[in-house]
Enzyme design. Structure first.
Site, PDB file in Angstrom:
ATOM      1  N   LEU A 149       3.515   2.016 -16.214  1.00  0.00           N
ATOM      2  CA  LEU A 149       3.797   3.317 -15.603  1.00  0.00           C
ATOM      3  C   LEU A 149       5.117   3.283 -14.870  1.00  0.00           C
ATOM      4  O   LEU A 149       5.572   2.229 -14.443  1.00  0.00           O
ATOM      5  CB  LEU A 149       2.700   3.641 -14.588  1.00  0.00           C
ATOM      6  CG  LEU A 149       1.399   4.155 -15.159  1.00  0.00           C
ATOM      7  CD1 LEU A 149       0.389   4.329 -14.051  1.00  0.00           C
ATOM      8  CD2 LEU A 149       1.611   5.480 -15.861  1.00  0.00           C
ATOM      9  N   ALA A 190       4.837  -9.089   4.061  1.00  0.00           N
ATOM     10  CA  ALA A 190       3.457  -9.530   3.773  1.00  0.00           C
ATOM     11  C   ALA A 190       3.377 -11.028   3.489  1.00  0.00           C
ATOM     12  O   ALA A 190       2.304 -11.623   3.601  1.00  0.00           O
ATOM     13  CB  ALA A 190       2.907  -8.760   2.571  1.00  0.00           C
ATOM     14  N   TYR A 239       8.117  -9.830 -21.074  1.00  0.00           N
ATOM     15  CA  TYR A 239       7.062  -9.691 -20.064  1.00  0.00           C
ATOM     16  C   TYR A 239       6.037 -10.837 -20.169  1.00  0.00           C
ATOM     17  O   TYR A 239       6.147 -11.838 -19.461  1.00  0.00           O
ATOM     18  CB  TYR A 239       6.390  -8.295 -20.128  1.00  0.00           C
ATOM     19  CG  TYR A 239       5.709  -8.007 -18.807  1.00  0.00           C
ATOM     20  CD1 TYR A 239       6.316  -7.221 -17.844  1.00  0.00           C
ATOM     21  CD2 TYR A 239       4.505  -8.621 -18.474  1.00  0.00           C
ATOM     22  CE1 TYR A 239       5.741  -7.031 -16.603  1.00  0.00           C
ATOM     23  CE2 TYR A 239       3.919  -8.445 -17.235  1.00  0.00           C
ATOM     24  CZ  TYR A 239       4.531  -7.647 -16.319  1.00  0.00           C
ATOM     25  OH  TYR A 239       3.958  -7.483 -15.085  1.00  0.00           O
ATOM     26  N   ALA A 274       0.794  -1.247   0.000  1.00  0.00           N
ATOM     27  CA  ALA A 274       0.000   0.000   0.000  1.00  0.00           C
ATOM     28  C   ALA A 274       0.820   1.287   0.000  1.00  0.00           C
ATOM     29  O   ALA A 274       0.240   2.361   0.066  1.00  0.00           O
ATOM     30  CB  ALA A 274      -0.899   0.004   1.247  1.00  0.00           C
TER      31      ALA A 274
HETATM   32  P1  NAI Z   1       5.802  -0.703  -6.374  1.00  0.00           P
HETATM   33  O1  NAI Z   1       7.230  -1.130  -6.340  1.00  0.00           O
HETATM   34  O2  NAI Z   1       5.515   0.755  -6.528  1.00  0.00           O
HETATM   35  O3  NAI Z   1       5.023  -1.194  -5.039  1.00  0.00           O
HETATM   36  C1  NAI Z   1       5.279  -2.409  -4.416  1.00  0.00           C
HETATM   37  C2  NAI Z   1       4.629  -2.448  -3.050  1.00  0.00           C
HETATM   38  O4  NAI Z   1       4.858  -3.741  -2.474  1.00  0.00           O
HETATM   39  C3  NAI Z   1       5.185  -1.435  -2.033  1.00  0.00           C
HETATM   40  O5  NAI Z   1       4.135  -0.976  -1.213  1.00  0.00           O
HETATM   41  C4  NAI Z   1       6.149  -2.288  -1.187  1.00  0.00           C
HETATM   42  O6  NAI Z   1       6.358  -1.802   0.133  1.00  0.00           O
HETATM   43  C5  NAI Z   1       5.371  -3.586  -1.163  1.00  0.00           C
HETATM   44  N1  NAI Z   1       6.180  -4.755  -0.843  1.00  0.00           N
HETATM   45  C6  NAI Z   1       7.183  -5.316  -1.553  1.00  0.00           C
HETATM   46  N2  NAI Z   1       7.645  -6.419  -0.917  1.00  0.00           N
HETATM   47  C7  NAI Z   1       6.915  -6.572   0.212  1.00  0.00           C
HETATM   48  C8  NAI Z   1       6.884  -7.517   1.274  1.00  0.00           C
HETATM   49  N3  NAI Z   1       7.693  -8.574   1.295  1.00  0.00           N
HETATM   50  N4  NAI Z   1       5.990  -7.323   2.263  1.00  0.00           N
HETATM   51  C9  NAI Z   1       5.152  -6.259   2.282  1.00  0.00           C
HETATM   52  N5  NAI Z   1       5.107  -5.347   1.290  1.00  0.00           N
HETATM   53  C10 NAI Z   1       5.981  -5.506   0.266  1.00  0.00           C
HETATM   54  O7  NAI Z   1       5.135  -1.573  -7.518  1.00  0.00           O
HETATM   55  P2  NAI Z   1       3.945  -1.342  -8.572  1.00  0.00           P
HETATM   56  O8  NAI Z   1       4.530  -1.058  -9.899  1.00  0.00           O
HETATM   57  O9  NAI Z   1       2.901  -0.456  -8.025  1.00  0.00           O
HETATM   58  O10 NAI Z   1       3.399  -2.838  -8.672  1.00  0.00           O
HETATM   59  C11 NAI Z   1       2.281  -3.324  -7.960  1.00  0.00           C
HETATM   60  C12 NAI Z   1       1.607  -4.389  -8.791  1.00  0.00           C
HETATM   61  O11 NAI Z   1       1.120  -3.798  -9.998  1.00  0.00           O
HETATM   62  C13 NAI Z   1       2.544  -5.540  -9.220  1.00  0.00           C
HETATM   63  O12 NAI Z   1       1.842  -6.748  -9.178  1.00  0.00           O
HETATM   64  C14 NAI Z   1       2.879  -5.181 -10.657  1.00  0.00           C
HETATM   65  O13 NAI Z   1       3.231  -6.304 -11.436  1.00  0.00           O
HETATM   66  C15 NAI Z   1       1.548  -4.580 -11.107  1.00  0.00           C
HETATM   67  N6  NAI Z   1       1.605  -3.746 -12.309  1.00  0.00           N
HETATM   68  C16 NAI Z   1       2.533  -2.732 -12.416  1.00  0.00           C
HETATM   69  C17 NAI Z   1       2.611  -1.991 -13.582  1.00  0.00           C
HETATM   70  C18 NAI Z   1       3.615  -0.899 -13.760  1.00  0.00           C
HETATM   71  O14 NAI Z   1       3.842  -0.469 -14.884  1.00  0.00           O
HETATM   72  N7  NAI Z   1       4.206  -0.390 -12.710  1.00  0.00           N
HETATM   73  C19 NAI Z   1       1.694  -2.243 -14.717  1.00  0.00           C
HETATM   74  C20 NAI Z   1       0.691  -3.242 -14.450  1.00  0.00           C
HETATM   75  C21 NAI Z   1       0.684  -3.988 -13.295  1.00  0.00           C
END
Ligand code: NAI
Length: 395
Positions: free
Chosen positions: A271, A112, A235, A49
């Site tokens: 993004l 998590a 990907y 989050a």
């Molecule tokens: P991000 O890196 O901004 O956020 C990741 C989140 O996971 C953070 O809140 C972090 O603290 C948390 N996290 C990581 N390891 C953790 C753990 N062991 N325990 C608790 N929290 C943990 O990543 P983003 O890009 O927002 O990705 C989120 C989802 O969205 C992923 O499944 C990604 O594949 C998907 N996604 C991302 C896209 C992009 O272009 N960024 C596009 C489409 C989907």
């Protein structure tokens, strides 16, 4: 201390507390500028989050629908003379803004994937909320320790079956070069599925269900990506794509168990986030994509994407619109023919020399810095800032 960006490859090791707060505030302002959600969830758990899509998924139901939220993340608190991670400061800012509006917000900073965090979250739900009606699973992690066998699995970003050679960008220098990546081994594929597939998502839902803290008609959503042909091998057809396939299988299993229209995979737009900047080739694609989508007046960031996800699908009062595989598609604008045609044409032509004409690489870099609280309007970066900031719900 005076906080400045310290970039090492695709990460920035510092974060600016006021800048992160300004970033969160701009997302809150955006949500408040839109009509309130018509049928919002009221008690929401967001796993992952603190940054990117998960942070937006906490902001939208809270400030667009008055929801109580619990956030789980893995972040580093700041100490005196050393900054914490951006996700820490984002969460502090989120909780402070939520408190001002009288919104319940509690956060858990830890792994998590572990059983302990699940137990702590369940205890908080029982004590404070009774039940929850929406769970967003937005983790992006390079590794996972499986609580059942204690083994640590690492995810890789590799093609499957054959090497992948494609244009790439060095985000430090702006040099457009070429990258070749050898295919993943079977073990690497299996490990990536363990980390980024749906196993832990299912474990969360099972733990919440067993504890009796899921409301009737609860909904859960996890995020995926598909993208164009040019990133297909790294990907969708690569190790991460296998994990995303597993995520869809998890959604199907949960729908069998809890009833149709319970678990969704939402396919989101590419993004700039901390997670996506680590994927080879994707930063160059995003730089070209941003230029095209901005020119066509279709550009969205995480908050616009997730606001649309809730408004049109999860909190519309009706059933989400899905594709032939049951997925919500908020990547529809990215994948539209005019956008993809223009990106593919630019991709053929792009070189180091014409990068600034053909792409929005400067926008990419600005947005990357914003993730860490740098380059926000109204923030005085020359001013001393306090790096130690307690998270209200943890102090
Ligand atoms: P991000 O890196 O901004 O956020 C990741 C989140 O996971 C953070 O809140 C972090 O603290 C948390 N996290 C990581 N390891 C953790 C753990 N062991 N325990 C608790 N929290 C943990 O990543 P983003 O890009 O927002 O990705 C989120 C989802 O969205 C992923 O499944 C990604 O594949 C998907 N996604 C991302 C896209 C992009 O272009 N960024 C596009 C489409 C989907």
């Amino acid at each position: 201390m005076i906080v400045t960006p310290k970039i090492r490859g695709f990460i920035c090791t510092t974060a600016h507390p006021e800048g992160c707060a300004a970033n969160v505030q701009s997302q809150i302002d955006y949500v408040k500028s839109k009509p309130a959600l018509s049928a919002p969830p009221k008690k929401v758990l967001v796993i992952g989050a603190s940054t990117g899509y998960g942070l937006a998924s906490r902001i939208v139901p809270a400030f667009g629908g008055g929801a109580a939220t619990i956030g789980v993340f893995f972040e580093k608190p700041g100490v005196e003379n050393k900054t914490g991670s951006a996700g820490w400061y984002n969460s502090v800012a989120f909780e402070e803004s939520a408190a001002k509006e009288g919104l319940y917000a509690k956060s858990f900073n830890g792994d998590a994937f572990s059983g302990e965090i699940k137990d702590e979250v369940i205890a908080a739900i029982k004590a404070d909320l009774g039940q929850i009606d929406c769970i967003v699973y937005s983790l992006a992690s390079p590794r996972r320790t499986d609580p059942t066998d204690g083994e640590t699995y690492k995810s890789v970003l590799k093609p499957i079956g054959a090497p992948y050679t494609q244009k790439n960008i060095n985000t430090d220098t702006g040099e457009v070069n070429c990258i070749s990546i050898e295919p993943a081994s079977d073990d690497e594929i299996a490990h990536t599925v363990k980390v980024m597939g749906g196993e832990d998502w299912e474990l969360w839902i099972k733990a919440l269900a067993d504890a009796g803290v899921l409301a009737d008609n609860f909904k859960t959503v996890a995020y995926s990506y598909i993208g164009p042909d040019l990133t297909y091998q790294i990907y969708t057809n690569g190790t991460i794509g296998r994990a995303k396939e597993h995520l869809e299988e998890s959604a199907a299993r949960m729908n069998t168990q809890f009833g149709d229209a319970t678990a969704y995979v939402s396919v989101n737009k590419a993004l700039v986030t901390q997670a996506s900047s680590a994927i080879p080739v994707v930063p160059l694609y995003i730089s070209l994509l941003y230029k095209v989508m901005k020119e066509q007046d279709l550009h969205e960031g995480t908050i616009e994407q997730i606001e649309r996800l809730f408004t049109d699908h999860l909190a519309s009062g009706g059933t989400p619109t899905v594709d032939e595989r049951g997925r919500i598609r908020i990547d529809d604008w990215e994948m539209s023919e005019p956008v993809q045609k223009a990106v593919a044409e630019a991709w053929e032509k792009v070189t180091t020399e014409n990068l600034s004409d053909l792409s929005d690489f400067s926008g990419y870099k600005k947005e990357f810095l914003r993730l860490f609280g740098f380059g926000l309007e109204g923030v005085d970066y020359e001013k001393d800032t306090k790096t130690e900031k307690p998270l209200p719900s943890l102090s």
